[in-house]
Design an enzyme around this catalytic site. Structure first.
Site, PDB file in Angstrom:
ATOM      1  N   ALA B 158       0.853  -1.188   0.000  1.00  0.00           N
ATOM      2  CA  ALA B 158       0.000   0.000   0.000  1.00  0.00           C
ATOM      3  C   ALA B 158       0.887   1.236   0.000  1.00  0.00           C
ATOM      4  CB  ALA B 158      -0.894  -0.007   1.234  1.00  0.00           C
ATOM      5  N   LEU B 172       5.067   3.685   2.433  1.00  0.00           N
ATOM      6  CA  LEU B 172       4.718   2.357   1.929  1.00  0.00           C
ATOM      7  C   LEU B 172       4.503   1.359   3.059  1.00  0.00           C
ATOM      8  CD1 LEU B 172       7.623   2.112  -0.663  1.00  0.00           C
ATOM      9  CD2 LEU B 172       5.192   2.205  -1.286  1.00  0.00           C
ATOM     10  N   CYS B 189      -7.884   0.307   1.311  1.00  0.00           N
ATOM     11  CA  CYS B 189      -7.814   1.546   0.527  1.00  0.00           C
ATOM     12  C   CYS B 189      -9.181   1.909  -0.058  1.00  0.00           C
ATOM     13  CB  CYS B 189      -6.765   1.455  -0.567  1.00  0.00           C
ATOM     14  SG  CYS B 189      -5.125   1.119   0.100  1.00  0.00           S
TER      15      CYS B 189
END
Lengths: 78, 247
Positions: B158, B172, B189
């Site tokens: 992500a 990250l 997300c």
């Protein structure tokens, strides 16, 4: 002297930038570099800063508005 | 050194920046966030230069600036029973899970020293993970219109960043071997129907946190054209160095 606060160029390339929240109010005194608004875009939160010392004179965008790079979103009276 | 022109555009650089990295090891999200903010401020005020933080968190779900509570699927009671905390954070993006078996990477960078725009920065971060996985023989890439790094249609890392004073935070989260059951607590997300994966599920269950950290650093140096050295505890900002950090 009126100073414009614009959406910074480094946010360029984002499909859609939204003004999430004002961090100051009209009439507030701000110093150069103070964060005055939060904008969000594709997985990026961008904090927009005051370009100079002064007093926030008016907002030209509302929370939740879609804004563009270079757009004037507020005026500071220096 | 190869540099993707679509990532670096008009920002040519003549000299390599040298930055520091610091591994906080296993740490609570709140404590790590506080340290990250302190380093961000130090970077802004010129107390020190650009840096990268690594950490592994106890289970926590973070709601980004565009996070919506309907993307949180478990009840507060179930989250508590599973030992998962919930936090609102100042980065872009929606809902993200962090937990054991995942490496969270937070570059604190004057990003315009390396790329032109915040979006280029996000894409460059994704590129570091694509190269990391390529080094493990795993094909990964981007999906148009979505952020993060994907392998076989599933998200393996992500990405979400915040920019303040021209300096980045967050970054990250790469899934090495997390408890995949925990991801069912969220719509990752905010992308309904999009699954997640890990290096272990992709067949690289042999990789340790430290190995992934070191290999990612090499990919990061290559993509950003910089060199990163570990912060000496004698010179790291007070209160940030934890000798128990994973090495």
């Amino acid at each position: 002297m009126k100073i414009e606060i614009t959406v910074p160029e480094f946010a360029e390339g984002a499909k859609s930038i939204k003004l999430r929240q004002w961090l100051v109010g009209v009439g507030d005194a701000v110093r150069e570099g103070d964060e005055i608004a939060e904008a969000t875009t594709d997985k990026i939160a961008v904090y927009i800063e005051a370009p100079a010392d002064g007093t926030v004179a008016m907002f030209l965008a509302q929370e939740g508005d879609t804004i563009e790079v270079g757009q004037v979103i507020a005026i500071i009276e220096a | 050194m190869f540099r993707d022109p679509s990532l670096f555009g008009r920002k040519g650089r003549l000299m390599k920046e040298c930055i520091h990295w610091l591994d906080l090891g296993l740490i609570g999200y709140d404590e790590a966030f506080s340290l990250q903010r302190r380093l961000h401020e130090g970077c802004w005020k010129g107390t020190h230069g650009d840096a990268v933080l690594f950490q592994e968190n106890q289970p926590v779900i973070t709601l980004g600036r565009s996070g919506r509570e309907e993307h949180l699927l478990w009840t507060p009671e179930r989250l508590e029973a599973a030992g998962i905390e919930v936090r609102e954070v100042g980065r872009g993006g929606d809902v993200t899970y962090h937990g054991l078996g995942q490496i969270v990477i937070s570059p604190i960078l004057h990003f315009r020293r390396y790329v032109s725009t915040a979006l280029d920065y996000l894409r460059a971060l994704e590129e570091t993970v694509i190269r990391l996985l390529a080094g493990y023989g795993l094909a990964a890439g981007r999906i148009e219109g979505k952020t993060g790094v994907w392998a076989g249609g599933l998200k393996v890392a992500a990405a979400g960043v915040a920019v303040s004073h021209g300096i980045t935070m967050h970054g990250l989260a790469v899934n090495i071997r997390p408890d995949m059951e925990h991801f069912s607590a969220i719509v990752p997300c905010g992308l309904r129907g999009m699954g997640v994966t890990s290096l272990k599920l992709l067949g690289r269950g042999d990789l340790s946190y430290a190995r992934v950290r070191d290999d990612w650093l090499a990919a990061f140096e290559s993509v950003f054209g910089l060199s990163a050295v570990e912060w000496d505890p004698k010179t790291a900002p007070a209160g940030t160095y934890t000798p128990t950090g994973k090495g």
